[in-house]
Scaffold this active site. Structure first.
Site, PDB file in Angstrom:
ATOM      1  CD  GLU A   1      50.360  57.337  40.756  1.00 25.74           C
ATOM      2  OE1 GLU A   1      51.591  57.079  40.735  1.00 25.74           O
ATOM      3  OE2 GLU A   1      49.874  58.347  40.224  1.00 25.74           O
TER       4      GLU A   1
ATOM      5  CD  GLU B   1      48.468  61.726  41.959  1.00 30.75           C
ATOM      6  OE1 GLU B   1      49.297  61.901  41.028  1.00 30.75           O
ATOM      7  OE2 GLU B   1      48.704  61.030  42.957  1.00 30.75           O
TER       8      GLU B   1
END
Length: 498
Positions: A171, A290
């Site tokens: 991320e 995710e």
């Protein structure tokens, strides 16, 4: 009576399912590791401190690959802290926790072997860089005769870990991330790291960070910029997405699978655009590493009050029937895009927004969301068939959404499994499926449904099987048409064969 229809025909296929689609995620976050998968002294602990009761449930869940050690945690992680006899205690600023490093890389590899899953390793490209990544790779994968490989052997692991699947950071588009970077900064670092890692081990499969969500302001331009730098040296772009009902809007929450499909389609379009721009001959696939239902707003309201603790109970959502139906729909979305989504990891595995819940010193049990994943992993192996439902629609914040969300998978033995969600909150959906292409003699082997009159029903230590799939009677095939009744807000698995 609400009616829907579809056709199942093996002549129209999307792709073979990559088993890695049924992955999960273990992060040093909350109680996922400590008192989750690892709890020395627990009555069910083995000689390595791994909870056998949790291992049994992981195997039943059907997990194939597990991503580790983060997540946000990895962007401040020094992997050396978790190997060998001397392990320092550190502050984990990502989750405001105390990390003793009792459980590290060697323990994780032992656990994956006990669980029968493939490891997926993330490297820290937040506060660290190329050198630390290749040091970790040498420690993990090189046989012997070098500083890091001989250190692994000294630590008791003579054989290499042979980790093939690696995430280049986590991320990195997110301002919350330690070492957050612009797309140009990250793209260049990811490309440099990928080239260096491939010089050590050519067999690697590498995942570049895509957007942390479809609502990120840089979504699309982030992927394009990163791939401008790294297209020819990476194999996958990651996607992350979490869903929750906002302000009680259940209708839009039930449409989460359509939102996931749109996210996938847009990311594929960007990847293929960059294939043309870079004149590359290879295709970038997706790692949806995710995804889940996560009541994020509840956590964000508590985040500012967190105190420094070891393994605090964070993100311990307790899932109900509606959550399970949404998770089923998300699994349908992933299967419907199996031609490009080759890896996917439900976040996370135990305690932290997880299908498995484990009490410290106590029992472990299946949350409601356990069951759709386990059934999809068991029956979703094979070839995904192209299913285009004709269904009534409804309007919500996600736009116009079909009441029926469905896909079908044909196994090697010819058995076909139809996965179907009814999103209506009020009406059963009467499904008519044309199955003539499956040939004469095909019959319904089984129809199970997960639903409940109380959509807020949950499983617990006291009632671990309160919510589970139950057999349905009355589903059958007449003159080439499958007839089934799908209850309101339900996850259905219908198996067809001879």
């Amino acid at each position: 009576m609400t009616k829907a229809s579809l056709t199942i025909d093996p002549a129209f296929a999307i792709a073979d399912v990559d088993p890695r689609l049924f992955g999960s995620f273990v992060e040093h976050l909350g109680r996922c590791v400590y008192t989750g998968i690892y709890e020395p002294g627990h009555p069910a602990a083995d000689e390595n401190g791994f909870r056998r009761d949790v291992l049994d449930l992981v195997r039943e869940l059907g997990v194939t690959v597990v991503r580790y050690p983060g997540g946000n945690f990895v962007s401040g992680y020094r992997w050396e802290d978790g190997v060998g006899p001397d392990r320092p205690t550190r502050l984990d600023s990502a989750w405001r926790s105390i990390e003793p490093n009792t459980f590290g890389l060697g323990e994780f590899i032992k656990w994956t072997r006990a669980a029968g899953v493939e490891p997926m390793m993330a490297v820290n490209l937040g506060t660290r860089g190329v050198q630390e990544a290749i040091d970790l790779l040498e420690y993990a994968n090189h046989p012997s005769g070098t500083h890091w490989s001989d250190l692994r052997r000294k630590h008791g692991d003579a054989e290499p870990y042979d980790i093939r699947l690696w995430c280049l950071g986590n991320e990195m588009d997110g301002p919350w991330q330690l070492g957050h970077k612009t797309a140009d900064e990250y793209g260049r670092l990811a490309a440099e790291t990928a080239r260096a890692m491939r010089m050590i081990d050519r067999r690697l499969e590498l995942v570049a960070c895509g957007s942390s969500g479809a609502t990120m302001p840089t979504f699309g331009t982030w992927e394009a910029t990163v791939l401008k730098h790294a297209y020819d040296v990476v194999d996958y772009v990651s996607l992350h997405a979490y869903y929750e009902p906002i302000d009680g809007d259940v209708a839009t929450f039930l449409a989460s699978g359509d939102r996931m499909e749109a996210f996938i389609a847009d990311t594929v379009a960007t990847c293929d655009h960059m294939r043309a721009v870079t004149r590359s001959t290879k295709r970038i696939n997706l790692s949806f590493d995710e995804w889940n239902v996560w009541y994020m707003r509840k956590f964000q309201a508590q985040e500012s009050t967190l105190e420094w603790r070891h393994a605090p109970p964070l993100l311990e959502d307790h899932y109900d029937v509606t959550d399970a139906v949404v998770v089923g729909s998300l699994l349908i979305a992933l299967l419907r895009h199996a031609d490009r989504v080759r890896v996917a990891c439900q976040a996370q595995l135990v305690n932290v927004i997880a299908p498995i819940f484990a009490e410290p010193g106590g029992p472990a049990w299946r949350q409601t969301i356990f069951h759709p994943f386990a059934q999809a992993s068991r029956y979703g192996r094979g070839r995904v068939l192209r299913v285009e439902p004709q269904t009534p629609v409804y309007e919500c914040a996600a736009g116009e959404v079909g009441l029926l969300h469905a896909t079908a998978v044909q196994a090697e033995d010819g058995t076909v499994t139809l996965f179907a969600v009814n999103r209506s909150q009020t009406d059963a959906l009467e499904l008519a499926a044309n199955v003539r292409a499956l040939g004469d003699g095909v019959r319904v082997l089984e129809h199970t449904v997960l639903t409940d009159e109380d959509l807020g029903a949950r499983n617990s230590a006291a009632e671990p099987d309160r919510v589970r799939p139950r057999p349905v009677t009355g589903t059958g095939i007449d003159t080439g048409t499958l007839h089934a009744s799908l209850p309101p807000v339900s996850w259905n698995v219908i198996r067809l064969g001879r």
